[in-house]
Write an enzyme that holds these catalytic residues in place. Structure first.
Site, PDB file in Angstrom:
ATOM      1  CB  SER A 191       7.340 -31.946 -58.736  1.00 18.42           C
ATOM      2  OG  SER A 191       8.240 -30.870 -58.609  1.00 18.42           O
ATOM      3  CG  HIS A 238       6.625 -34.078 -62.795  1.00 16.43           C
ATOM      4  ND1 HIS A 238       7.154 -33.154 -63.668  1.00 16.43           N
ATOM      5  CD2 HIS A 238       7.143 -33.782 -61.572  1.00 16.43           C
ATOM      6  CE1 HIS A 238       7.944 -32.331 -63.012  1.00 16.43           C
ATOM      7  NE2 HIS A 238       7.965 -32.696 -61.740  1.00 16.43           N
TER       8      HIS A 238
END
Length: 288
Positions: A191, A238
């Site tokens: 991610s 993230h």
């Protein structure tokens, strides 16, 4: 004519290797008569065993089909780096499912692996290639997103720049986990690297005058999901990947002239050095 008269090679109506077998088929190369057992199909006609051996001995060595196809795809401009990253990630995921290998434990990242005495810095990158085995949608969603943005960015940036972007974004995601997360909590997944791709694409779109509204919405939704209780998502990765990818995208757009290649490489190296310095957090700010 009796079969015993003369050599088989001189008889036009029998196989030169089997004098007792009548045949009217000739070798395409040497012209000798051959029976069905001795025939090897050629592009035009058939050839005898001796001519087949000579042909194989003189034929150029062929490269493995996989390598040939990969080079052919690369020549067509296919996003081979994207495909390779997806393939490696899925292969690692299958290895994670094998009991006893402990692949996940060996490759995941947590802040404790950046502590002096327990220093395993390679995990900051290897964690990008492992995913949660309890939720298959984790790896499938990440690979689908990588496939979408990988094709766009690899074609836009080129293979080596795209790979550099992916790896730096993954490293930046781990740095985000190191500084903002619980050092005892392990994280896995691509991610951070994928958010880096989105961050770079956003910067490139904006700098080149493209419409980035939809991408802003997509980023916003994904960032918000990371803060939802119970989802168990490492929003720190993230955020770190997003910032790292955006910086790489900015470097690429501001040094895109051929004469600025040296500057581009220097800035990328400088960014990597900065991330490595940040990865040494617990060497100068020990856990108390």
């Amino acid at each position: 004519m009796p079969a015993g008269d003369g050599g088989a090679a001189d008889r036009p109506d029998v196989c030169y290797r089997h004098p007792d077998r009548p045949s009217y088929i000739l070798c395409q190369r040497c012209g000798r008569t051959i029976c069905p057992e001795c025939q090897t199909q050629a592009p035009v006609g058939v050839i005898c065993p001796e001519c087949m051996r000579e042909q194989r001995a003189s034929a150029p060595r062929t490269k493995p089909a996989v390598l040939t196809r990969a080079r052919s795809a690369a020549g067509r401009g296919a996003p081979v780096v994207t495909y390779a990253l997806i393939g490696i990630t899925l292969a690692v995921f299958l290895l994670q499912l094998i009991p006893g290998l402990a692949v996940t434990d060996r490759l995941l990242y947590a802040g404790v692996y950046s502590i002096p005495g327990n220093f395993e810095p390679w995990r900051m990158l290897t964690s990008v290639f492992v995913h949660s085995t309890g939720l298959i949608f984790h790896v499938l969603l990440n690979m689908y997103t990588l496939w979408i943005f990988g094709q766009l960015l690899e074609g836009l940036l080129g293979r080596w720049r795209f790979l550099t972007l992916y790896l730096i974004s993954g490293l930046a995601g781990s740095v985000g986990v190191l500084w903002l997360g619980d050092p005892r909590t392990g994280v896995v997944g691509a991610s951070g690297a994928i958010f880096g791709l989105m961050g770079a694409f956003l910067v490139i779109q904006r700098r080149l005058g493209g419409n980035a509204t939809q991408l802003f919405i997509l980023l916003g939704v994904n960032l918000v999901i990371g803060f939802v209780p119970g989802f168990n998502i490492a929003w720190q990765a993230h955020l770190g990947g997003l910032v790292g990818g955006a910086l790489v995208g900015l470097i690429f757009t501001e040094t895109r002239k051929r004469s600025q290649l040296g500057l581009q490489v220097g800035l990328l190296v400088g960014l990597v050095v900065l991330l490595l310095v940040l990865s040494l957090r617990y060497f100068y700010f020990p856990i108390v």
